[in-house]
Every structure is written in C-alpha cells, then in structure tokens.
Design a protein around this motif. Sequence first.
Motif, PDB file in Angstrom:
ATOM      1  N   VAL A  37       1.223  -7.927  42.265  1.00  0.00           N
ATOM      2  CA  VAL A  37       1.244  -7.951  43.721  1.00  0.00           C
ATOM      3  C   VAL A  37       2.151  -9.085  44.180  1.00  0.00           C
ATOM      4  CG1 VAL A  37      -1.033  -6.950  44.067  1.00  0.00           C
ATOM      5  CG2 VAL A  37      -0.828  -9.399  43.819  1.00  0.00           C
ATOM      6  N   SER A  38       2.677  -8.945  45.390  1.00  0.00           N
ATOM      7  CA  SER A  38       3.511  -9.990  45.967  1.00  0.00           C
ATOM      8  C   SER A  38       3.277 -10.054  47.467  1.00  0.00           C
ATOM      9  CB  SER A  38       4.978  -9.713  45.678  1.00  0.00           C
ATOM     10  OG  SER A  38       5.780 -10.730  46.222  1.00  0.00           O
ATOM     11  N   PRO A  39       2.840 -11.194  47.960  1.00  0.00           N
ATOM     12  CA  PRO A  39       2.514 -12.425  47.258  1.00  0.00           C
ATOM     13  C   PRO A  39       1.122 -12.341  46.624  1.00  0.00           C
ATOM     14  CG  PRO A  39       2.118 -12.736  49.588  1.00  0.00           C
ATOM     15  CD  PRO A  39       2.708 -11.349  49.420  1.00  0.00           C
ATOM     16  N   GLU A  40       0.832 -13.254  45.708  1.00  0.00           N
ATOM     17  CA  GLU A  40      -0.475 -13.278  45.048  1.00  0.00           C
ATOM     18  C   GLU A  40      -1.520 -14.017  45.873  1.00  0.00           C
ATOM     19  OE1 GLU A  40       0.065 -14.850  41.122  1.00  0.00           O
ATOM     20  OE2 GLU A  40       1.054 -13.032  40.421  1.00  0.00           O
ATOM     21  N   VAL A  59       1.168  -7.343  51.924  1.00  0.00           N
ATOM     22  CA  VAL A  59       1.151  -7.608  50.489  1.00  0.00           C
ATOM     23  C   VAL A  59       1.610  -6.333  49.787  1.00  0.00           C
ATOM     24  CG1 VAL A  59      -0.292  -8.188  48.510  1.00  0.00           C
ATOM     25  CG2 VAL A  59      -0.699  -9.300  50.714  1.00  0.00           C
ATOM     26  N   PHE A  60       2.503  -6.469  48.820  1.00  0.00           N
ATOM     27  CA  PHE A  60       3.133  -5.327  48.168  1.00  0.00           C
ATOM     28  C   PHE A  60       2.619  -5.127  46.746  1.00  0.00           C
ATOM     29  CE2 PHE A  60       5.923  -6.977  51.389  1.00  0.00           C
ATOM     30  CZ  PHE A  60       6.283  -5.828  52.075  1.00  0.00           C
ATOM     31  N   ALA A  61       2.400  -3.867  46.371  1.00  0.00           N
ATOM     32  CA  ALA A  61       2.042  -3.493  44.997  1.00  0.00           C
ATOM     33  C   ALA A  61       3.327  -3.171  44.243  1.00  0.00           C
ATOM     34  CB  ALA A  61       1.123  -2.276  45.000  1.00  0.00           C
ATOM     35  N   LEU A  62       3.421  -3.665  43.021  1.00  0.00           N
ATOM     36  CA  LEU A  62       4.617  -3.456  42.209  1.00  0.00           C
ATOM     37  C   LEU A  62       4.216  -3.057  40.795  1.00  0.00           C
ATOM     38  CD1 LEU A  62       6.317  -6.753  43.355  1.00  0.00           C
ATOM     39  CD2 LEU A  62       6.898  -4.462  44.145  1.00  0.00           C
ATOM     40  N   GLY A  63       4.923  -2.096  40.226  1.00  0.00           N
ATOM     41  CA  GLY A  63       4.680  -1.687  38.850  1.00  0.00           C
ATOM     42  C   GLY A  63       3.436  -0.843  38.705  1.00  0.00           C
ATOM     43  N   GLU A  90       5.572  -0.402  48.086  1.00  0.00           N
ATOM     44  CA  GLU A  90       4.944  -0.287  49.401  1.00  0.00           C
ATOM     45  C   GLU A  90       3.805  -1.294  49.479  1.00  0.00           C
ATOM     46  OE1 GLU A  90       5.943   4.387  50.294  1.00  0.00           O
ATOM     47  OE2 GLU A  90       3.865   3.835  49.911  1.00  0.00           O
ATOM     48  N   GLY A  91       3.323  -1.522  50.685  1.00  0.00           N
ATOM     49  CA  GLY A  91       2.317  -2.556  50.846  1.00  0.00           C
ATOM     50  C   GLY A  91       1.223  -2.217  51.821  1.00  0.00           C
ATOM     51  N   VAL A  92       0.358  -3.178  51.996  1.00  0.00           N
ATOM     52  CA  VAL A  92      -0.758  -3.094  52.926  1.00  0.00           C
ATOM     53  C   VAL A  92      -0.709  -4.347  53.800  1.00  0.00           C
ATOM     54  CG1 VAL A  92      -2.371  -4.140  51.278  1.00  0.00           C
ATOM     55  CG2 VAL A  92      -3.249  -2.720  53.117  1.00  0.00           C
ATOM     56  N   THR A  93      -0.900  -4.160  55.105  1.00  0.00           N
ATOM     57  CA  THR A  93      -0.859  -5.285  56.034  1.00  0.00           C
ATOM     58  C   THR A  93      -2.271  -5.768  56.310  1.00  0.00           C
ATOM     59  OG1 THR A  93       1.171  -4.429  57.013  1.00  0.00           O
ATOM     60  CG2 THR A  93      -0.068  -6.033  58.309  1.00  0.00           C
ATOM     61  N   ILE A  94      -2.422  -7.078  56.305  1.00  0.00           N
ATOM     62  CA  ILE A  94      -3.721  -7.714  56.502  1.00  0.00           C
ATOM     63  C   ILE A  94      -3.912  -8.063  57.971  1.00  0.00           C
ATOM     64  CG2 ILE A  94      -5.106  -9.753  55.935  1.00  0.00           C
ATOM     65  CD1 ILE A  94      -3.492  -9.857  53.306  1.00  0.00           C
ATOM     66  N   THR A  95      -5.136  -7.898  58.461  1.00  0.00           N
ATOM     67  CA  THR A  95      -5.537  -8.376  59.779  1.00  0.00           C
ATOM     68  C   THR A  95      -6.775  -9.237  59.591  1.00  0.00           C
ATOM     69  OG1 THR A  95      -4.747  -6.348  60.813  1.00  0.00           O
ATOM     70  CG2 THR A  95      -6.243  -7.711  62.103  1.00  0.00           C
ATOM     71  N   ILE A 117      -4.900  -8.720  41.519  1.00  0.00           N
ATOM     72  CA  ILE A 117      -5.679  -9.347  42.597  1.00  0.00           C
ATOM     73  C   ILE A 117      -4.766 -10.216  43.441  1.00  0.00           C
ATOM     74  CG2 ILE A 117      -7.517 -11.004  43.096  1.00  0.00           C
ATOM     75  CD1 ILE A 117      -8.855 -10.113  40.491  1.00  0.00           C
ATOM     76  N   PHE A 118      -4.968 -10.144  44.765  1.00  0.00           N
ATOM     77  CA  PHE A 118      -4.382 -11.163  45.629  1.00  0.00           C
ATOM     78  C   PHE A 118      -5.514 -11.817  46.394  1.00  0.00           C
ATOM     79  CE2 PHE A 118      -4.053  -7.351  48.278  1.00  0.00           C
ATOM     80  CZ  PHE A 118      -4.413  -7.781  49.553  1.00  0.00           C
ATOM     81  N   ARG A 119      -5.341 -13.098  46.681  1.00  0.00           N
ATOM     82  CA  ARG A 119      -6.406 -13.869  47.331  1.00  0.00           C
ATOM     83  C   ARG A 119      -6.017 -14.183  48.767  1.00  0.00           C
ATOM     84  NH1 ARG A 119     -10.083 -14.551  43.593  1.00  0.00           N
ATOM     85  NH2 ARG A 119      -9.432 -14.649  41.434  1.00  0.00           N
TER      86      ARG A 119
END
Length: 126
Positions: A37-40, A59-63, A90-95, A117-119
């Motif tokens: 993931v980016s960023p972690e 946050v983006f998923a990679l691989g 592609e990614g997911v936006t946090i609120t 995992i991203f924190r």
Amino acid sequence: MERFLLLPLVLSCAAVFTLSGCGGGGSIDDGQTPLSVSPETVTLNSSTGVCLPAAGPTVFALGGTAPYSLRNPLPDAIGLSSDTIARSGEGVTITFKGGCMQAIPIVIIDSIGNTAIFRVNYVAGR
C-alpha cells in the motif's frame, strides 16, 4: 559536432526497441508483485486542538492479485470511499468522521488472501 549529438539519440532509440521487444512482464496485479500500500501511514494533524470531521488522503493498493477488499475496524470514526478496490494502482479515499485516533490498522486483502496494512492517525494539535 553533429556526430556527438546523434549518438545519444541512436542509443536511446536502441534501448526503447530492445525493451519493447521483451513483452513487459505482465500486469502489476497478476500475483507476481507482492501486495503493498502507499502510503503505509496516514496522519492528519488538527490545528484546532480537537479532531473534527475532515477529508483525508487516498491510499493506493499495489501488486498482489486484484481485486482487493478492505477491513475497517472503526467504521464509525473512519470512512472509506469503498470497501473494495478493483485494480492495482487504484485507491480508497479516507474521511475522518471525528475523534482522535492513533495507529488504527486498515487491512487490504487481495483475491488470494495476501494482506497489507496501512495505519491511520488523527492527532489534535495544540
């Protein structure tokens, strides 16, 4: 002098043709690249001293092997734009829905069970 300017052009064209002939190695979400993931870590700092609702980053998923599903342990405090991601890159936006938090783990799971995992942190400034 023209001969020296032409040489880099010829060498770069040769490199492009050589690389294009090798096939490229497939897609990044074909299971050959480890899931990441980016960023972690995502950190939002509130300048008001309280953690009010606020928009966060993507946050983006990679691989890994697409598609991906997400597990959010605090859906009342952390909103995600989706609970799935279709393709690598592609990614997911946090609120942030309000409330301070530290090191909340959001888990991304690819279609064959690999996890990343991203924190998430939301910190009140002073």
